[in-house]
Design a protein around this motif. Structure first.
Motif, PDB file in Angstrom:
ATOM      1  N   ILE A  32       0.859  -1.199   0.000  1.00  0.00           N
ATOM      2  CA  ILE A  32       0.000   0.000   0.000  1.00  0.00           C
ATOM      3  C   ILE A  32       0.888   1.239   0.000  1.00  0.00           C
ATOM      4  O   ILE A  32       1.789   1.371   0.830  1.00  0.00           O
ATOM      5  N   ARG A  33       0.614   2.146  -0.925  1.00  0.00           N
ATOM      6  CA  ARG A  33       1.452   3.331  -1.074  1.00  0.00           C
ATOM      7  C   ARG A  33       0.682   4.645  -0.921  1.00  0.00           C
ATOM      8  O   ARG A  33       1.231   5.711  -1.147  1.00  0.00           O
ATOM      9  N   LYS A  34      -0.580   4.540  -0.528  1.00  0.00           N
ATOM     10  CA  LYS A  34      -1.383   5.755  -0.333  1.00  0.00           C
ATOM     11  C   LYS A  34      -2.067   5.663   1.026  1.00  0.00           C
ATOM     12  O   LYS A  34      -2.905   4.781   1.261  1.00  0.00           O
ATOM     13  N   VAL A  35      -1.707   6.577   1.945  1.00  0.00           N
ATOM     14  CA  VAL A  35      -2.234   6.557   3.306  1.00  0.00           C
ATOM     15  C   VAL A  35      -2.687   7.957   3.691  1.00  0.00           C
ATOM     16  O   VAL A  35      -2.005   8.947   3.393  1.00  0.00           O
ATOM     17  N   VAL A  36      -3.827   8.030   4.357  1.00  0.00           N
ATOM     18  CA  VAL A  36      -4.324   9.286   4.925  1.00  0.00           C
ATOM     19  C   VAL A  36      -4.415   9.098   6.431  1.00  0.00           C
ATOM     20  O   VAL A  36      -4.931   8.085   6.900  1.00  0.00           O
ATOM     21  N   VAL A  37      -3.891  10.064   7.179  1.00  0.00           N
ATOM     22  CA  VAL A  37      -3.832   9.962   8.633  1.00  0.00           C
ATOM     23  C   VAL A  37      -4.567  11.133   9.265  1.00  0.00           C
ATOM     24  O   VAL A  37      -4.398  12.282   8.856  1.00  0.00           O
ATOM     25  N   THR A  38      -5.386  10.826  10.280  1.00  0.00           N
ATOM     26  CA  THR A  38      -6.037  11.876  11.064  1.00  0.00           C
ATOM     27  C   THR A  38      -5.147  12.220  12.248  1.00  0.00           C
ATOM     28  O   THR A  38      -4.807  11.367  13.059  1.00  0.00           O
ATOM     29  N   THR A  39      -4.759  13.476  12.330  1.00  0.00           N
ATOM     30  CA  THR A  39      -4.044  13.951  13.504  1.00  0.00           C
ATOM     31  C   THR A  39      -4.894  15.037  14.145  1.00  0.00           C
ATOM     32  O   THR A  39      -6.121  14.954  14.137  1.00  0.00           O
ATOM     33  N   SER A  40      -4.292  16.054  14.703  1.00  0.00           N
ATOM     34  CA  SER A  40      -5.044  17.122  15.367  1.00  0.00           C
ATOM     35  C   SER A  40      -4.263  18.421  15.261  1.00  0.00           C
ATOM     36  O   SER A  40      -3.024  18.412  15.215  1.00  0.00           O
ATOM     37  N   MET A  41      -4.984  19.526  15.240  1.00  0.00           N
ATOM     38  CA  MET A  41      -4.315  20.815  15.249  1.00  0.00           C
ATOM     39  C   MET A  41      -3.513  21.013  16.529  1.00  0.00           C
ATOM     40  O   MET A  41      -2.628  21.860  16.597  1.00  0.00           O
ATOM     41  N   ALA A  42      -3.804  20.190  17.543  1.00  0.00           N
ATOM     42  CA  ALA A  42      -3.047  20.251  18.791  1.00  0.00           C
ATOM     43  C   ALA A  42      -1.588  19.867  18.587  1.00  0.00           C
ATOM     44  O   ALA A  42      -0.739  20.175  19.425  1.00  0.00           O
ATOM     45  N   ALA A  43      -1.275  19.188  17.475  1.00  0.00           N
ATOM     46  CA  ALA A  43       0.103  18.784  17.201  1.00  0.00           C
ATOM     47  C   ALA A  43       0.945  19.925  16.641  1.00  0.00           C
ATOM     48  O   ALA A  43       2.161  19.801  16.510  1.00  0.00           O
ATOM     49  N   PHE A  44       0.294  21.037  16.309  1.00  0.00           N
ATOM     50  CA  PHE A  44       0.996  22.231  15.848  1.00  0.00           C
ATOM     51  C   PHE A  44       1.200  23.196  17.022  1.00  0.00           C
ATOM     52  O   PHE A  44       0.521  23.079  18.050  1.00  0.00           O
ATOM     53  N   PRO A  45       2.102  24.173  16.886  1.00  0.00           N
ATOM     54  CA  PRO A  45       2.213  25.201  17.930  1.00  0.00           C
ATOM     55  C   PRO A  45       0.876  25.914  18.114  1.00  0.00           C
ATOM     56  O   PRO A  45       0.129  26.101  17.151  1.00  0.00           O
ATOM     57  N   PHE A  46       0.569  26.299  19.349  1.00  0.00           N
ATOM     58  CA  PHE A  46      -0.696  26.986  19.611  1.00  0.00           C
ATOM     59  C   PHE A  46      -0.764  28.256  18.771  1.00  0.00           C
ATOM     60  O   PHE A  46       0.137  29.088  18.797  1.00  0.00           O
ATOM     61  N   ASN A  47      -1.839  28.415  17.998  1.00  0.00           N
ATOM     62  CA  ASN A  47      -2.038  29.543  17.091  1.00  0.00           C
ATOM     63  C   ASN A  47      -0.993  29.626  15.987  1.00  0.00           C
ATOM     64  O   ASN A  47      -0.734  30.690  15.437  1.00  0.00           O
ATOM     65  N   GLY A  48      -0.383  28.476  15.654  1.00  0.00           N
ATOM     66  CA  GLY A  48       0.473  28.415  14.493  1.00  0.00           C
ATOM     67  C   GLY A  48       1.932  28.743  14.775  1.00  0.00           C
ATOM     68  O   GLY A  48       2.296  29.023  15.914  1.00  0.00           O
ATOM     69  N   PRO A  49       2.753  28.696  13.720  1.00  0.00           N
ATOM     70  CA  PRO A  49       2.385  28.420  12.325  1.00  0.00           C
ATOM     71  C   PRO A  49       2.005  26.953  12.099  1.00  0.00           C
ATOM     72  O   PRO A  49       2.279  26.102  12.946  1.00  0.00           O
ATOM     73  N   PHE A  50       1.384  26.684  10.945  1.00  0.00           N
ATOM     74  CA  PHE A  50       0.863  25.354  10.646  1.00  0.00           C
ATOM     75  C   PHE A  50       1.512  24.770   9.394  1.00  0.00           C
ATOM     76  O   PHE A  50       0.838  24.244   8.518  1.00  0.00           O
ATOM     77  N   GLY A  51       2.832  24.858   9.322  1.00  0.00           N
ATOM     78  CA  GLY A  51       3.557  24.284   8.212  1.00  0.00           C
ATOM     79  C   GLY A  51       3.855  22.806   8.438  1.00  0.00           C
ATOM     80  O   GLY A  51       3.678  22.277   9.540  1.00  0.00           O
ATOM     81  N   VAL A  52       4.353  22.140   7.415  1.00  0.00           N
ATOM     82  CA  VAL A  52       4.647  20.708   7.484  1.00  0.00           C
ATOM     83  C   VAL A  52       5.586  20.383   8.636  1.00  0.00           C
ATOM     84  O   VAL A  52       5.424  19.380   9.330  1.00  0.00           O
ATOM     85  N   ASN A  53       6.570  21.252   8.868  1.00  0.00           N
ATOM     86  CA  ASN A  53       7.594  20.985   9.874  1.00  0.00           C
ATOM     87  C   ASN A  53       7.369  21.735  11.184  1.00  0.00           C
ATOM     88  O   ASN A  53       8.292  21.850  12.004  1.00  0.00           O
ATOM     89  N   ASP A  54       6.168  22.234  11.398  1.00  0.00           N
ATOM     90  CA  ASP A  54       5.846  22.957  12.634  1.00  0.00           C
ATOM     91  C   ASP A  54       5.150  22.008  13.605  1.00  0.00           C
ATOM     92  O   ASP A  54       4.083  21.467  13.296  1.00  0.00           O
ATOM     93  N   PHE A  55       5.752  21.831  14.776  1.00  0.00           N
ATOM     94  CA  PHE A  55       5.213  20.908  15.771  1.00  0.00           C
ATOM     95  C   PHE A  55       5.067  21.612  17.119  1.00  0.00           C
ATOM     96  O   PHE A  55       5.808  22.546  17.430  1.00  0.00           O
ATOM     97  N   HIS A  56       4.113  21.148  17.903  1.00  0.00           N
ATOM     98  CA  HIS A  56       3.981  21.659  19.265  1.00  0.00           C
ATOM     99  C   HIS A  56       5.284  21.370  20.017  1.00  0.00           C
ATOM    100  O   HIS A  56       5.830  20.262  19.922  1.00  0.00           O
ATOM    101  N   PRO A  57       5.785  22.325  20.786  1.00  0.00           N
ATOM    102  CA  PRO A  57       7.086  22.136  21.445  1.00  0.00           C
ATOM    103  C   PRO A  57       7.044  21.284  22.714  1.00  0.00           C
ATOM    104  O   PRO A  57       8.048  21.181  23.416  1.00  0.00           O
ATOM    105  N   ILE A  58       5.930  20.674  23.023  1.00  0.00           N
ATOM    106  CA  ILE A  58       5.783  19.929  24.275  1.00  0.00           C
ATOM    107  C   ILE A  58       6.823  18.809  24.389  1.00  0.00           C
ATOM    108  O   ILE A  58       7.174  18.161  23.409  1.00  0.00           O
ATOM    109  N   THR A  59       7.331  18.632  25.608  1.00  0.00           N
ATOM    110  CA  THR A  59       8.243  17.525  25.895  1.00  0.00           C
ATOM    111  C   THR A  59       7.470  16.409  26.590  1.00  0.00           C
ATOM    112  O   THR A  59       6.352  16.619  27.077  1.00  0.00           O
ATOM    113  N   LYS A  60       8.094  15.242  26.665  1.00  0.00           N
ATOM    114  CA  LYS A  60       7.442  14.122  27.333  1.00  0.00           C
ATOM    115  C   LYS A  60       7.207  14.435  28.801  1.00  0.00           C
ATOM    116  O   LYS A  60       6.169  14.086  29.369  1.00  0.00           O
TER     117      LYS A  60
END
Length: 352
Positions: free
Chosen positions: A112-140
């Motif tokens: 299988i070479r085509k996959v769609v994944v549901t994530t959440s806007m919570a995985a981005f920094p709060f209020n953006g930016p919302f680019g491919v490489n922008d992630f929430h800075p939270i640590t474990k």
């Protein structure tokens, strides 16, 4: 809405993980309407109509063997993820990250070479930016001390990073990751048959809308951005035939309605359109003025160009709210007709 037969074209066969979920149920129905054959995973026994689509019981997605489930499948739509508060911190992280990787790895091995994944806007920094490489800075460590919401943010953020890393290591794999904001909208047709008795966690973030139907509840999320569940499902289905990442680069998109609204207006609109419910409604004057969502950071034009979700096609907030309330009342009445004591939960669907 008839299922596609077993002999149907391989190009129309989709596996949807967690097929009974709030978003996934809509995805399944939209796929069936468009002639796809659907196989769904679920935990435990649910009251599905076996004539509509196939269902496979997967107790633990992080370690499940998908070899049989993936036979003859062309696409995967992966929506399965721990619901905030339903699992301890370590289990939520393991299921979110390892579960996603397990699906990707086994899908890739199955060709299988085509996959769609549901994530959440919570995985981005709060209020953006919302680019491919922008992630929430939270640590474990921060997540472990952050309660239900901290665990959810970490689960989604770390899973997104792992998915992107796996995709980049396999350039022939096309992955579209969709990150909806707060998702509201009518529960899918048949919900009350799949969930035949009161289960308030099953209504997911619609719990915020349900809270409007009690003068003493009125729970509200911390931000105002949202997207209709039907638009969310539509984006997932469109992504199956979206432009490939070999052409447009990595695909990780935020998903948020362009229609501005405030809770006071929602309550006033519901009182006007459904006067029979006015005695139940939370006081509009007590509704909070939530901070505005930074619309400029949401790249809907890119989503339209690559996935095909047109900017002018999102469901208006009035329809979202009215349709949601109407379905909640229908489900409430179906449960009551069976003799259950149905009450609007005092606790919000997500604890912050």
């Amino acid at each position: 809405m008839s299922p596609v037969s077993e002999s149907s074209n391989h190009d129309k066969r989709v596996l949807v993980t967690a097929g009974s979920g709030f978003i996934a149920h809509h995805i399944v129905l939209q796929l069936l309407e468009q002639g796809y054959f659907v196989r769904a995973t679920a935990r435990g026994t649910k009251k599905y109509d076996p004539s509509s689509f196939e269902v496979s019981d997967v107790p633990d997605i992080a370690c499940a063997d998908f070899s049989e489930i993936l036979k003859d499948i062309r696409y995967i739509i992966h929506t399965a993820a721990p619901v905030p508060g339903r699992a301890d911190f370590e289990t939520a992280l393991r299921t979110g990250v390892q579960g996603s990787l397990n699906v990707l790895v086994q899908g890739y091995k199955a060709g299988i070479r085509k996959v769609v994944v549901t994530t959440s806007m919570a995985a981005f920094p709060f209020n953006g930016p919302f680019g491919v490489n922008d992630f929430h800075p939270i640590t474990k460590e921060e997540a472990a001390a952050g309660g239900e919401w901290g665990a959810y943010v970490a689960e989604k953020t770390f899973a997104d990073k792992a998915i992107l890393e796996f995709k980049r290591a396999h350039p022939d794999l096309d992955v579209t990751t969709l990150a909806p904001n707060w998702v509201y909208g009518p529960l899918a047709p048949g919900f009350e048959h799949i969930i035949p008795e009161p289960n308030y966690s099953a209504i997911s973030t619609d719990g915020y809308i349900y809270g409007l139907l009690d003068k003493n509840v009125g729970n509200f999320p911390p931000t105002a951005g949202y997207v209709d569940v039907r638009d969310t499902a539509r984006a997932h289905v469109l992504a199956l035939t979206s432009r490939p990442s070999s052409e447009v680069g990595d695909k990780r998109y935020s998903l948020c309605s362009p229609h501005p609204w405030v809770w006071k207006d929602v309550l006033a609109y519901l009182a006007k359109e459904r006067p029979e419910l006015e005695h139940r409604l939370f006081d509009a004057d007590k509704a909070p003025d939530l901070p505005p969502f930074l619309e400029s950071e949401v790249f809907r034009d890119v989503l339209e160009e690559v996935v095909g979700l047109k900017v002018d096609s999102y469901v208006p907030w009035q329809s979202t709210m009215l349709d949601t309330v109407d379905r909640l009342v229908e489900v409430e009445n179906a449960w009551k007709a069976k003799g259950y004591d149905v009450r609007v939960p005092s606790a919000p669907p997500v604890q912050f």
